[in-house]
Enzyme design. Structure first.
Site, PDB file in Angstrom:
ATOM      1  N   LYS A   1       1.316  -1.375   0.012  1.00 43.27           N
ATOM      2  CA  LYS A   1      -0.155   0.293   0.019  1.00 43.27           C
ATOM      3  C   LYS A   1       0.993   1.367  -0.462  1.00 43.27           C
ATOM      4  O   LYS A   1       1.746   1.699   0.422  1.00 43.27           O
ATOM      5  CB  LYS A   1      -0.501   0.845   1.113  1.00 43.27           C
ATOM      6  CG  LYS A   1      -2.134   0.719   0.843  1.00 43.27           C
ATOM      7  CD  LYS A   1      -3.363   0.213   0.448  1.00 43.27           C
ATOM      8  CE  LYS A   1      -4.350   0.788   0.199  1.00 43.27           C
ATOM      9  NZ  LYS A   1      -5.698   0.205   0.059  1.00 43.27           N
TER      10      LYS A   1
HETATM   11  N1  GLU Z   1      -7.050   0.008  -2.746  1.00 44.40           N
HETATM   12  C1  GLU Z   1      -7.891  -1.007  -3.273  1.00 44.40           C
HETATM   13  C2  GLU Z   1      -8.248  -1.968  -1.906  1.00 44.40           C
HETATM   14  O1  GLU Z   1      -8.176  -1.657  -1.219  1.00 44.40           O
HETATM   15  C3  GLU Z   1      -7.439  -2.410  -5.257  1.00 44.40           C
HETATM   16  C4  GLU Z   1      -5.832  -2.270  -4.792  1.00 44.40           C
HETATM   17  C5  GLU Z   1      -5.524  -2.425  -6.374  1.00 44.40           C
HETATM   18  O2  GLU Z   1      -6.076  -2.695  -7.002  1.00 44.40           O
HETATM   19  O3  GLU Z   1      -4.165  -3.498  -6.740  1.00 44.40           O
HETATM   20  O4  GLU Z   1      -8.249  -3.812  -2.537  1.00 44.40           O
END
Ligand code: GLU
Length: 431
Positions: A104
């Site tokens: 993240k």
């Molecule tokens: N931000 C989204 C999540 O928390 C998607 C992450 C992604 O597609 O890599 O799952």
């Protein structure tokens, strides 16, 4: 925010450990992120001022494949929050069985105070800051809170400029014109809606006319509202930072969506200031009441869908909750203390790592298409999303029913932890 999100994630892991078939040494390893990079981002704003921002990228675990996870722009971003979110991505990709680890990123900023030009410069500078640790086979960012396809286009362009050629698969959630996939924008909301349908089937209850309250009307909340409305559910309340709209007979989801898409706030919609033509003069729709975000959480509804920030269902408000089921569209909306109370009260919670996995599932489908240099039609993407999230739902329910686990989160965590631990065991320790 009620609790430290990282402590909350560790407590969720601890709760599952007694049921998970995981060696204790490996389990301890899984509590520590592989690495977190902190970057300082000086940006010359359109106003001429130079502002110094701070950003992070946490790569939590890569035993099952390349790191994967979004980037958020928000004032509450911190290293601990990014690390918690990266951990949740690790359990999410394992639960829905994507060949990925978890990561993240985040930048501490208030996007509402920045111009488009400022956001572009900030995004490019952040991408430069983390570019040595990302890459199509290494770590693949995507959108999260306050980031969108345009943000991904700037990230892809910045990365590609350094490489000297276009590298679409370095990020997912891109605009269609530069390698995005149909269906990615609404994927998380679609997954939330599909999982809610599955939950009702499992509980042997009718979704038609079931009342739904959705906290948050951003990309995830608004798409979940629209799709649940189309499935026959009755969306009675939703909110944004300005407040919540509530009508026990149901909201005009289409009019609300048009209002918010045009830049309007829910508070203004309720006040009738800017209500669009779809709502005006249409006798089917009453004027909604203005309630607070806190009141929305305690409405007497069939399903509560937190679709905003983490830590909103806590020991302080859990006893006031009256929803009979919760579907977690946000990451980490429920603290462990609240979780225990919900389990005791027999309120089913579909955990975030399952409920909101539609986004990363379709990110994976985008990445696969990029690698194949081939594109799929929307129907193929949606069918594959439904198949994958449906399988993960069935596996979680089977684990819950056959292993006699206390709740669905524990079931989901045992599966995710076992899969990740197995990958570690097979790979062994280096050197
Ligand atoms: N931000 C989204 C999540 O928390 C998607 C992450 C992604 O597609 O890599 O799952």
């Amino acid at each position: 925010m009620a609790d430290d999100p990282f402590e909350n994630m560790l407590a969720q892991m601890d709760r599952a450990e007694e049921y998970a078939d995981v060696d204790h040494g490996v389990f301890e390893r899984l509590k520590h992120p592989e690495r977190t990079l902190k970057v300082t981002l000086p940006v010359e704003l359109e106003s001429g001022e130079v502002e110094v921002f701070e950003g992070y990228r946490c790569q939590f675990d890569s035993a099952r494949g390349p790191f994967k996870g979004g980037v958020r722009f928000h004032p509450s971003v911190s290293q601990r929050e990014v690390e918690a979110l990266a951990g949740w991505m690790t359990w999410k990709t394992a639960l829905v069985d994507l060949p990925y680890g978890g990561a993240k990123g985040g930048v501490i900023c208030e996007p509402k105070e920045l111009t488009d030009r400022d956001l572009e410069r900030l995004t490019r500078r952040y991408t430069e800051g983390i570019r040595r640790m990302i890459g199509p086979e290494v770590d693949v960012p995507a959108p999260d809170m306050n980031t969108n396809p345009q943000t991904m286009a700037w990230m892809m362009d910045t990365y590609s400029m350094y490489e000297g050629y276009s590298v679409p698969q370095v990020v997912t959630g891109k605009p269609l014109e530069i390698g995005g996939t149909p269906g990615r924008v609404e994927a998380t909301g679609r997954g939330v809606s599909l999982v809610t349908e599955r939950l009702f089937e499992y509980l042997d209850r009718e979704l038609t006319d079931a009342t739904v309250a959705i906290q948050g009307f951003g990309n995830v909340g608004s798409n979940a509202a629209r799709l649940l409305d189309e499935s026959g559910a009755n969306v009675v309340a939703t909110s944004d930072v300005s407040g919540a709209a509530y009508d026990p007979d149901g909201l005009d989801v289409a009019a609300l969506g048009a209002h918010v898409d045009a830049g309007g706030l829910i508070e203004e919609y309720v006040a009738g200031d800017l209500r669009g033509s779809a709502g005006e003069g249409d006798s089917r729709w009453d004027d909604p009441d203005a309630i607070t975000n806190a009141e929305l959480l305690t409405l007497d509804v069939d399903v509560l869908i937190p679709a905003a920030v983490e830590g909103v269902i806590t020991a302080d408000n859990v006893d006031d909750l009256r929803a009979s089921a919760i579907v977690e569209a946000a990451n980490g909306p429920t603290t462990v203390a609240a979780d225990k109370a919900l389990t005791e009260r027999d309120i089913q919670v579909v955990p975030d790592i399952l409920a909101n996995a539609g986004g990363v599932i379709v990110s994976y489908l985008e990445w696969v298409q990029n690698a194949q240099e081939f594109s799929w039609p929307l129907e193929t993407v949606n069918a594959e999303l439904e198949r994958r999230i449906g399988t993960a739902f069935d596996e979680t329910i089977e684990q819950y029913d056959t292993e006699g686990l206390p709740d669905l989160r524990t079931a989901a965590y045992t599966l995710a932890l076992e899969r990740t631990a197995k990958a570690h065991e097979y790979r062994g320790l280096f050197p």
